[in-house]
Design a protein around this motif. Sequence first.
Motif, PDB file in Angstrom:
ATOM      1  N   GLY A   1       0.812  -1.204   0.000  1.00  0.00           N
ATOM      2  CA  GLY A   1       0.000   0.000   0.000  1.00  0.00           C
ATOM      3  C   GLY A   1       0.847   1.256   0.000  1.00  0.00           C
ATOM      4  O   GLY A   1       1.988   1.271  -0.485  1.00  0.00           O
ATOM      5  N   LEU A   2       0.304   2.336   0.559  1.00  0.00           N
ATOM      6  CA  LEU A   2       0.993   3.622   0.610  1.00  0.00           C
ATOM      7  C   LEU A   2       1.863   3.672   1.869  1.00  0.00           C
ATOM      8  O   LEU A   2       1.364   3.510   2.979  1.00  0.00           O
ATOM      9  CB  LEU A   2      -0.027   4.764   0.628  1.00  0.00           C
ATOM     10  N   LEU A   3       3.163   3.913   1.683  1.00  0.00           N
ATOM     11  CA  LEU A   3       4.121   3.839   2.777  1.00  0.00           C
ATOM     12  C   LEU A   3       4.884   5.148   2.940  1.00  0.00           C
ATOM     13  O   LEU A   3       5.024   5.912   1.996  1.00  0.00           O
ATOM     14  CB  LEU A   3       5.145   2.724   2.512  1.00  0.00           C
ATOM     15  N   ARG A   4       5.386   5.368   4.153  1.00  0.00           N
ATOM     16  CA  ARG A   4       6.362   6.424   4.380  1.00  0.00           C
ATOM     17  C   ARG A   4       7.663   5.764   4.822  1.00  0.00           C
ATOM     18  O   ARG A   4       7.666   4.931   5.737  1.00  0.00           O
ATOM     19  CB  ARG A   4       5.881   7.427   5.426  1.00  0.00           C
ATOM     20  N   VAL A   5       8.754   6.167   4.170  1.00  0.00           N
ATOM     21  CA  VAL A   5      10.069   5.596   4.464  1.00  0.00           C
ATOM     22  C   VAL A   5      10.967   6.680   5.017  1.00  0.00           C
ATOM     23  O   VAL A   5      11.122   7.749   4.405  1.00  0.00           O
ATOM     24  CB  VAL A   5      10.702   4.983   3.196  1.00  0.00           C
ATOM     25  N   ASP A   6      11.545   6.435   6.189  1.00  0.00           N
ATOM     26  CA  ASP A   6      12.525   7.340   6.776  1.00  0.00           C
ATOM     27  C   ASP A   6      13.907   6.840   6.363  1.00  0.00           C
ATOM     28  O   ASP A   6      14.371   5.804   6.864  1.00  0.00           O
ATOM     29  CB  ASP A   6      12.400   7.341   8.301  1.00  0.00           C
ATOM     30  N   PRO A   7      14.585   7.530   5.433  1.00  0.00           N
ATOM     31  CA  PRO A   7      15.863   7.022   4.939  1.00  0.00           C
ATOM     32  C   PRO A   7      16.983   7.070   5.966  1.00  0.00           C
ATOM     33  O   PRO A   7      17.979   6.349   5.825  1.00  0.00           O
ATOM     34  CB  PRO A   7      16.168   7.944   3.753  1.00  0.00           C
ATOM     35  N   ASP A   8      16.845   7.884   6.990  1.00  0.00           N
ATOM     36  CA  ASP A   8      17.882   7.968   8.016  1.00  0.00           C
ATOM     37  C   ASP A   8      17.829   6.783   8.963  1.00  0.00           C
ATOM     38  O   ASP A   8      18.866   6.298   9.435  1.00  0.00           O
ATOM     39  CB  ASP A   8      17.744   9.268   8.803  1.00  0.00           C
ATOM     40  N   ARG A   9      16.631   6.312   9.265  1.00  0.00           N
ATOM     41  CA  ARG A   9      16.479   5.198  10.208  1.00  0.00           C
ATOM     42  C   ARG A   9      16.131   3.884   9.535  1.00  0.00           C
ATOM     43  O   ARG A   9      16.171   2.830  10.159  1.00  0.00           O
ATOM     44  CB  ARG A   9      15.384   5.533  11.234  1.00  0.00           C
ATOM     45  N   GLY A  10      15.747   3.955   8.249  1.00  0.00           N
ATOM     46  CA  GLY A  10      15.333   2.741   7.552  1.00  0.00           C
ATOM     47  C   GLY A  10      13.946   2.275   7.950  1.00  0.00           C
ATOM     48  O   GLY A  10      13.548   1.150   7.633  1.00  0.00           O
TER      49      GLY A  10
END
Length: 364
Positions: free
Chosen positions: A127-136
Motif C-alpha cells: 500500500g501507501l508507505l512512508r520511508v525514513d531514509p535515516d532510520r530505515g
Amino acid sequence: MTPRSGAHRPHVRPVVWHPPAFPARARRAAGDTPLPPVRLFPIVGAGPEDVALDAEGRIVTCVEDGRVLRLSPRGTGMDGGGIDGGGMDRGGMDGRDVEVVATTGGRPLGVEVDRDGTYVVCDAYRGLLRVDPDRGAVTELVAAAEGVAGKPLGICDNASIAADGTIWFSDSSSRFTLEHWKADLLEHSGTGRLIRRDPDGHTEVAVDGLHFANGVALAADESFVVVIETGAYRLTRLWLTGPRAGTVDRLVDNLPAFADNVSLGSDGLFWIAMASPRKAIVDWLAPKHPVLRKAVWALPEALQPGPADTAWVQAVTATGELVHDLQARVDGFSMVTGVREHHGVVWLGSLHGEAVAAFDVPPV
C-alpha cells in the motif's frame, strides 16, 4: 515481471470499447528530435520503476526485491560519470555510490520525496508507505488490505504530494494484482482509482472508473491533479480550485503509447513516461467480441503482445501542448516507466533492467 510464487492467471471479463483512432501524426511535425545521448547508471537490482531526487540531488529509486535505493551525486552524471548508451565507460559507479536505505518487504513502485526528507512510496503489495531514509523505518499510511472506501488497494502505483501534505495516489486496478497487469489492459473494465489522503489520515476516492490508473502529478499551482490512464491512452485531469473545481476532463487525449508515470519538472512541464507504443492488434481487438481477448489472455505470455524495445518520453505544458517528443533505441535500457526532469537533466526509471538512465534536455 516475474509472478510471485503460487500466482495463478485469473479469468478476464473483457469489455467492448472503441479506442480512438491512432493519431495521424504520432510524433511531432517537422523538427522531430531523437532522444539525446543517454547515460546509464547500474544499481545492482532489477526494475527501478520510478525515480525521484532529494534535496541534496541524490537519486531515489526502488527495485523489485523491495529495496529502496539512494544514488549519490558522484557518478550520476552531475560530474560526467555513468555509462553512455554506446557502452563507453565514463567513470561509472561502484557499490559505494548506491546505498540501501530501507526495504519495504513488498514491491515498491512510485516514489516521492516529501518536504521533510522522508519518502512516500507506493508499494503494489503493501500500500501507501512512508520511508525514513535515516532510520530505515517503514510506516504504512494506507495498508493495501485495509484499502479505501471498503475496497482493498489492488496495485498502489504512484503519488504526488501537495504543499499542505495531502497525498494524491493511484490504485491501478481493483480486479488484478501487479503480476497480471496485462489482464487489466485487455479487460478494460475501468476499476482504477485516484485517491486523496489528507494530512490527518482521512482517505477518500476522488475519481474512480479509471482504466489502469498510473502516474499522478499536481500542477505547479495545485489547481489540478492529473492521473495517467494507461489503458485509455490519456492524462485525466481533476480540477481542485477555481470555477471548475471538482470536475474531470482530459489534459491530453489519444496518446500514441501506453503511458506510465508522469511528473512535474523544474521546467514547469509535465514529463510523461511512454512505456511502449500502442499495439495495432490491441486496438483492433478492443471493439471485437470479448472471446477474442480471452483467447489472447490464454496464450503463453511469450505469444501475447509485449512492450517494444524503445526508450520514449514526452513533455507537455499545463494546457496539454506538446513540447518534447524524444524516442530512440538505447542499448541496455527500454520501457521507460519513470521520468523526472531536474534542472535540465531528465532521469528515467524502467520496469526492466538493472540501471537508471539520464539525458540532457535538448533545446526546443
